[in-house]
Design a protein around this motif. Structure first.
Motif, mmCIF file in Angstrom:
data_model
loop_
_atom_site.group_PDB
_atom_site.id
_atom_site.type_symbol
_atom_site.label_atom_id
_atom_site.label_comp_id
_atom_site.label_asym_id
_atom_site.label_seq_id
_atom_site.Cartn_x
_atom_site.Cartn_y
_atom_site.Cartn_z
ATOM 1 N N CYS A 1 0.719 -1.140 -0.015
ATOM 2 C CA CYS A 1 0.032 0.143 -0.043
ATOM 3 C C CYS A 1 0.772 1.202 -0.086
ATOM 4 O O CYS A 1 0.698 2.074 -0.781
ATOM 5 C CB CYS A 1 -0.829 -0.109 1.344
ATOM 6 N N LEU A 2 1.774 1.299 0.881
ATOM 7 C CA LEU A 2 2.790 2.477 1.144
ATOM 8 C C LEU A 2 3.451 2.768 -0.507
ATOM 9 O O LEU A 2 3.515 3.837 -0.843
ATOM 10 C CB LEU A 2 3.596 2.318 2.187
ATOM 11 N N ILE A 3 4.184 1.596 -0.709
ATOM 12 C CA ILE A 3 4.855 1.688 -2.087
ATOM 13 C C ILE A 3 4.103 2.323 -3.297
ATOM 14 O O ILE A 3 4.380 3.063 -4.193
ATOM 15 C CB ILE A 3 5.585 0.358 -2.444
ATOM 16 N N GLY A 4 2.837 1.751 -3.250
ATOM 17 C CA GLY A 4 1.909 1.993 -4.362
ATOM 18 C C GLY A 4 1.385 3.642 -4.255
ATOM 19 O O GLY A 4 1.387 4.152 -5.324
ATOM 20 N N LEU A 5 1.179 4.044 -2.872
ATOM 21 C CA LEU A 5 0.851 5.489 -2.849
ATOM 22 C C LEU A 5 1.897 6.332 -3.238
ATOM 23 O O LEU A 5 1.655 7.500 -3.906
ATOM 24 C CB LEU A 5 0.182 5.724 -1.328
ATOM 25 N N ALA B 1 4.334 5.555 -5.472
ATOM 26 C CA ALA B 1 4.492 5.218 -6.979
ATOM 27 C C ALA B 1 3.335 5.745 -7.948
ATOM 28 O O ALA B 1 3.512 6.176 -9.180
ATOM 29 C CB ALA B 1 4.699 3.963 -7.368
ATOM 30 N N TRP B 2 2.249 5.608 -7.496
ATOM 31 C CA TRP B 2 0.753 6.018 -8.124
ATOM 32 C C TRP B 2 0.827 7.111 -8.914
ATOM 33 O O TRP B 2 0.652 7.162 -10.079
ATOM 34 C CB TRP B 2 -0.306 5.771 -7.425
ATOM 35 N N PRO B 3 1.216 8.336 -8.298
ATOM 36 C CA PRO B 3 1.368 9.612 -9.132
ATOM 37 C C PRO B 3 2.137 9.825 -10.175
ATOM 38 O O PRO B 3 2.160 10.298 -11.212
ATOM 39 C CB PRO B 3 1.419 10.741 -8.006
ATOM 40 N N LYS B 4 3.182 8.774 -10.130
ATOM 41 C CA LYS B 4 4.222 8.951 -11.311
ATOM 42 C C LYS B 4 3.851 8.086 -12.434
ATOM 43 O O LYS B 4 4.408 8.266 -13.601
ATOM 44 C CB LYS B 4 5.703 8.078 -10.728
ATOM 45 N N LEU B 5 2.800 7.490 -12.568
ATOM 46 C CA LEU B 5 2.146 6.632 -13.645
ATOM 47 C C LEU B 5 1.602 7.927 -14.453
ATOM 48 O O LEU B 5 1.482 7.754 -15.720
ATOM 49 C CB LEU B 5 1.111 5.910 -13.158
ATOM 50 N N LEU B 6 1.507 9.193 -14.005
ATOM 51 C CA LEU B 6 0.552 10.219 -14.810
ATOM 52 C C LEU B 6 1.672 11.264 -15.217
ATOM 53 O O LEU B 6 1.791 11.739 -16.406
ATOM 54 C CB LEU B 6 -0.518 10.552 -13.853
ATOM 55 N N HIS B 7 2.577 11.487 -13.993
ATOM 56 C CA HIS B 7 3.253 12.702 -14.245
ATOM 57 C C HIS B 7 4.879 12.405 -14.485
ATOM 58 O O HIS B 7 5.408 13.133 -15.089
ATOM 59 C CB HIS B 7 3.572 13.390 -12.770
ATOM 60 N N ASP B 8 5.397 11.229 -14.280
ATOM 61 C CA ASP B 8 6.982 10.836 -14.859
ATOM 62 C C ASP B 8 6.704 10.100 -16.335
ATOM 63 O O ASP B 8 6.662 8.844 -15.998
ATOM 64 C CB ASP B 8 7.573 10.115 -13.719
ATOM 65 N N LYS B 9 7.040 10.826 -17.293
ATOM 66 C CA LYS B 9 6.786 10.311 -18.423
ATOM 67 C C LYS B 9 8.156 9.866 -18.868
ATOM 68 O O LYS B 9 8.155 9.106 -20.187
ATOM 69 C CB LYS B 9 6.210 11.372 -19.458
ATOM 70 N N THR B 10 9.336 9.908 -18.211
ATOM 71 C CA THR B 10 10.526 9.778 -18.853
ATOM 72 C C THR B 10 11.113 8.439 -18.084
ATOM 73 O O THR B 10 11.680 7.684 -18.991
ATOM 74 C CB THR B 10 11.493 10.910 -18.589
ATOM 75 N N ARG B 11 10.889 8.274 -16.829
ATOM 76 C CA ARG B 11 11.468 7.163 -16.178
ATOM 77 C C ARG B 11 10.257 6.007 -15.983
ATOM 78 O O ARG B 11 10.240 4.937 -16.508
ATOM 79 C CB ARG B 11 12.219 7.696 -14.837
ATOM 80 N N PHE B 12 9.451 6.199 -14.981
ATOM 81 C CA PHE B 12 8.557 5.264 -14.456
ATOM 82 C C PHE B 12 7.624 4.820 -15.655
ATOM 83 O O PHE B 12 7.236 3.683 -15.843
ATOM 84 C CB PHE B 12 7.722 5.876 -13.257
ATOM 85 N N GLY B 13 7.144 6.130 -16.104
ATOM 86 C CA GLY B 13 6.038 5.908 -17.317
ATOM 87 C C GLY B 13 6.666 5.030 -18.229
ATOM 88 O O GLY B 13 6.000 4.271 -18.923
ATOM 89 N N SER C 1 -4.717 6.451 -13.679
ATOM 90 C CA SER C 1 -3.774 6.946 -12.633
ATOM 91 C C SER C 1 -4.572 8.128 -12.194
ATOM 92 O O SER C 1 -4.054 8.834 -11.005
ATOM 93 C CB SER C 1 -2.447 7.013 -12.937
ATOM 94 N N ARG C 2 -5.527 8.731 -12.714
ATOM 95 C CA ARG C 2 -6.055 9.928 -12.285
ATOM 96 C C ARG C 2 -6.891 9.640 -10.957
ATOM 97 O O ARG C 2 -7.482 10.509 -10.466
ATOM 98 C CB ARG C 2 -6.840 10.681 -13.483
ATOM 99 N N MET C 3 -7.377 8.536 -10.799
ATOM 100 C CA MET C 3 -8.247 7.854 -9.756
ATOM 101 C C MET C 3 -6.901 8.170 -8.580
ATOM 102 O O MET C 3 -5.823 8.120 -8.472
ATOM 103 C CB MET C 3 -8.269 6.350 -9.896
ATOM 104 N N PRO C 4 -7.656 8.805 -7.546
ATOM 105 C CA PRO C 4 -7.096 8.864 -6.257
ATOM 106 C C PRO C 4 -6.461 7.703 -5.589
ATOM 107 O O PRO C 4 -6.987 6.647 -5.684
ATOM 108 C CB PRO C 4 -8.097 9.298 -5.299
ATOM 109 N N GLY C 5 -5.221 7.683 -5.219
ATOM 110 C CA GLY C 5 -4.242 6.768 -4.810
ATOM 111 C C GLY C 5 -4.687 5.999 -3.736
ATOM 112 O O GLY C 5 -5.001 4.670 -3.667
ATOM 113 N N PRO C 6 -5.262 6.736 -2.735
ATOM 114 C CA PRO C 6 -5.707 5.819 -1.454
ATOM 115 C C PRO C 6 -6.979 5.031 -1.773
ATOM 116 O O PRO C 6 -7.044 3.861 -1.471
ATOM 117 C CB PRO C 6 -6.390 7.110 -0.665
#
Length: 558
Positions: free
Chosen positions: A189-193, A195-207, A227-232
């Motif tokens: 849960c903690l790792i996912g929270l 990492a989750w925003p990076k699916l949307l915002h980080d287009k160079t590495r994580f994305g 990933s626009r869905m709230p992480g929690p």
């Protein structure tokens, strides 16, 4: 100019926001409110459980208080409800006084908050030094992290103590009941929270890594859209399904609390008496103080993030007061402004308090429809969400050696001292001691700004120049001048050049009177020249100007 005794006007921001309100703004507020309402569900349950209450206490606080704060508050986009800052405070009150007395203390704090707003005390909260705010915020965040270790590690502990050292001792003595499945759920849960925003915002590495794994661009776009869905919410739903599907041996809301009631809570009056209220003065002040600071700090963040008109701090306090007065009658807990949900509201496009009202109604619908499903939620997942909240809540960078070196010693002492007192004792002690220490350090610093310079000694004239503020903290600095006059030849004229004297209080005036007596004792004359308006007013109003003119000192006070 308003009289100090004039009451604040009760005018919710909603009234002004509805002027010129159109369909486009309504749909933006509708979407923002629905988003925040979904985000609020896991947080409300987690805050209540961590506070030693049932999950429905947090949910109904988010619904009722959230509605009232948005409808009656002084901010356009602030979202109210249960907050992480209250976890440690509420848990301690429940442990010491019980849930029934928590409800009474919360209602009394609501009255106090309303009175603070009514008497225009909202602006005074801004005078709390930022070092104290950072200190107690980081202290509360650290206590939240410690309080969630029990559920994250899946330890079999019937009841956790309230203070930090006892909690650490209890955790250490029960490590033998460590549950690997609970720890795994909380960790994922903690790792996912994070990492989750990076699916949307980080287009160079994580994305890009996600793109390589999925192998197709269409699937990557779907992931980013999701990933626009709230992480929690994503963490709550997916990990609850994993736990339920694999029948993992972890504690859930259902096993601890029996689930969440599906109906609307009934109105019930707590067992109220004045004797009880007298015993709850400290909890009441603590709740009111924290609620006021949190709500107005959150409102300032909302102003900066949204670009909306500046909030009305007094109206906000009155709305917070009403919300905290009403929610205990429905079994609720203390409420205040919530920064995470407010920022989510702003980013989702909210433009008026309508979004906050929609948030409360959305949460109400979700609870009434999905209440039976909440019993499957693992407590370890809620612990992971709270650890994430606590981590984001703290200003940890301010405690780094690099940042501490950049601050003054006064700033470091206030911040670290408040943090230590919050962790070891409680918020009330920390803030009270911090403010007293801040006042003492301020007085000391201001006293260093006052100085007396001897300009010339050309008999029969002795001239001094005064700089800064002559107040109770600096009055002793006039003693060397008195001693210089006592050593001067008789019949001297002592001149005080007060062009740079910016302020004078009663103690400073008394110091000038002592100087005047010393001058008269040497058969001299005192003249004060180039007085600024404030010192001049004090000297004239007190009669000291006449004493100088007549050469007769005022009789000593007894």
């Amino acid at each position: 100019m308003a009289s100090p005794l004039e009451f604040a006007r009760f005018r919710p921001r909603l009234i002004d926001a509805l002027a010129g309100y159109d369909r486009e703004r309504f749909f933006k507020d509708l979407g923002a409110g629905a988003t925040v309402g979904i985000v609020a569900l896991p947080l409300a349950m987690a805050f209540a459980i961590a506070s030693g209450l049932k999950p429905e206490a947090g949910i109904w606080t988010a619904i009722i208080a959230g509605f009232l704060i948005s409808a009656l508050g002084g901010s356009a986009v602030q979202i109210g409800g249960p907050a992480g800052a209250f976890i440690v405070i509420v848990y301690g009150i429940v442990e010491r006084y019980g849930v029934a007395n928590l409800l009474i203390a919360t209602a009394c704090a609501g009255v106090l908050l309303f009175v603070m707003g009514l008497f225009r005390l909202g602006n005074l909260i801004r005078y709390v030094p930022v070092s104290i705010v950072i200190g107690f915020t980081n202290g509360i965040a650290a206590l939240i992290l410690i309080s969630q270790l029990k559920d994250w590690l899946g330890l079999s502990i019937a009841k956790m103590p309230a203070d930090m050292f006892s909690q650490l001792h209890t955790l250490a003595t029960n490590l033998g009941s460590f549950n690997l499945y609970a720890f795994g759920l909380g960790l994922v849960c903690l790792i996912g929270l994070f990492a989750w925003p990076k699916l949307l915002h980080d287009k160079t590495r994580f994305g890009y890594a996600v793109h390589l794994v999925l192998g197709r661009m269409t699937e990557l776009r779907a992931v980013r859209a999701g990933s626009r869905m709230p992480g929690p919410i994503v963490a709550l739903v997916t990990l609850t399904l994993v736990s339920w599907g694999f029948n993992l041996p972890v504690e859930t809301i259902g096993t601890r609390f029996g689930g969440i009631p599906e109906g609307v809570p009934g109105f019930a009056l707590p067992d109220f008496s004045w004797e009880t209220v007298k015993q709850l003065v400290t909890p009441t002040i603590t709740i009111a103080l924290l609620g006021a600071i949190e709500s107005l700090l959150c409102a300032r963040v909302a102003d900066q993030a949204s670009g909306q008109p500046r909030h009305d701090p007094n109206q906000e306090l009155m709305a917070q007061g009403i919300a905290n007065l009403v929610t205990p009658f429905f079994g609720g807990m203390p409420a205040t402004g919530t920064i995470a949900r407010t920022v989510t509201n702003v980013r989702a496009g909210a433009s008026s308090p309508i979004a906050g009202i929609v948030h409360a109604l959305t949460l109400l619908v979700v609870v009434l429809v999905a209440a039976p499903l909440a019993q499957h939620v693992p407590l370890a997942v809620l612990a992971g969400i709270l650890v994430f909240v606590a981590w984001n809540m703290g200003e940890w960078r301010e405690f780094s050696p690099y940042m501490l070196r950049r601050f003054s010693r006064h700033y470091r002492l206030l911040m670290l001292g408040t943090f230590f007192l919050t962790v070891v004792f409680d918020l009330t002690v920390a803030v009270q001691a911090g403010i007293v220490l801040a006042c003492a350090l301020f007085i000391r610093r201001m006293s260093t700004l006052f100085s007396v310079e001897m300009v010339s000694l050309q008999p029969p004239v002795l001239t001094f120049r005064l700089y800064g503020a002559l107040f109770f903290g600096a009055a002793a600095k006039l003693d060397p001048t008195v001693q210089a006059v006592e050593r001067a030849p008789r019949g001297m004229t002592v001149v005080l050049d007060a062009m740079q004297l910016i302020s004078l209080d009663a103690t400073g005036l008394d110091a000038l009177r002592q100087l005047h007596k010393a001058v008269l004792a040497r058969d001299g004359v005192l003249r004060i020249e180039s007085l600024q308006p404030q010192p001049l007013e004090v000297i004239v109003r007190s009669g000291f100007a006449d004493e100088i003119t007549s050469g007769v000192p005022a009789p000593a006070a007894h």
